[in-house]
Design a protein around this motif. Sequence first.
Motif, PDB file in Angstrom:
ATOM      1  N   THR A  36     -10.469  24.506  30.423  1.00 40.59           N
ATOM      2  CA  THR A  36     -10.511  23.468  31.453  1.00 40.59           C
ATOM      3  C   THR A  36      -9.324  23.579  32.406  1.00 40.59           C
ATOM      4  O   THR A  36      -9.490  23.564  33.631  1.00 40.59           O
ATOM      5  N   GLY A  37      -8.133  23.685  31.865  1.00 45.94           N
ATOM      6  CA  GLY A  37      -6.924  23.763  32.693  1.00 45.94           C
ATOM      7  C   GLY A  37      -6.894  24.998  33.570  1.00 45.94           C
ATOM      8  O   GLY A  37      -6.408  24.944  34.711  1.00 45.94           O
ATOM      9  N   ASP A  38      -7.434  26.109  33.069  1.00 45.69           N
ATOM     10  CA  ASP A  38      -7.459  27.343  33.851  1.00 45.69           C
ATOM     11  C   ASP A  38      -8.382  27.208  35.063  1.00 45.69           C
ATOM     12  O   ASP A  38      -8.054  27.648  36.163  1.00 45.69           O
ATOM     13  N   GLY A  41      -6.782  24.802  37.509  1.00 45.59           N
ATOM     14  CA  GLY A  41      -5.689  25.489  38.205  1.00 45.59           C
ATOM     15  C   GLY A  41      -6.193  26.387  39.320  1.00 45.59           C
ATOM     16  O   GLY A  41      -5.590  26.459  40.403  1.00 45.59           O
TER      17      GLY A  41
END
Length: 156
Positions: A36-38, A41
Amino acid sequence: MARRPCGRRRGGNGVLDHRQDSLTFETRGQGFHDITGDVAGWLAAIGAVDGLVTVFVRHTSASLTIQENADPDVQRDLADSLDAMAPRHHPYRHGSEGPDDMPAHIRTMLTSVSLGIPVSAGRMRLGTWQGIYLIEHRDRPHRREIALHFVGEVDG
């Protein structure tokens, strides 16, 4: 049905654009890997405002899902369920790549290789407890490529 307006942001150029890229992940073997964070980002890096991001895994023995990201027991129960639906020690015809390969293909077929996620004001419209997971179905670590495509309004 209640509706929440998701119109264009003030000052946006209103022009549709698109961006493509890919992310590579080194898995640790079978399991759920939170990406999710990737993806978030990458959306921030390209200046995504409003639109749709498509996330696509370029492999036949790995897949994607959106699932609960609060309790790790959910992922363990999902993995157990996939094991029950596509057991490793079934006498499959295809076995030239090892006993975990054919079950991995079945698990990929049962899950998803592509996800479409709305983006509003630069953020994915995931639910409170939702995360994007790359699911590795093979026992050994692998390098997995995720193709990303955003269509919508982009700052700059």
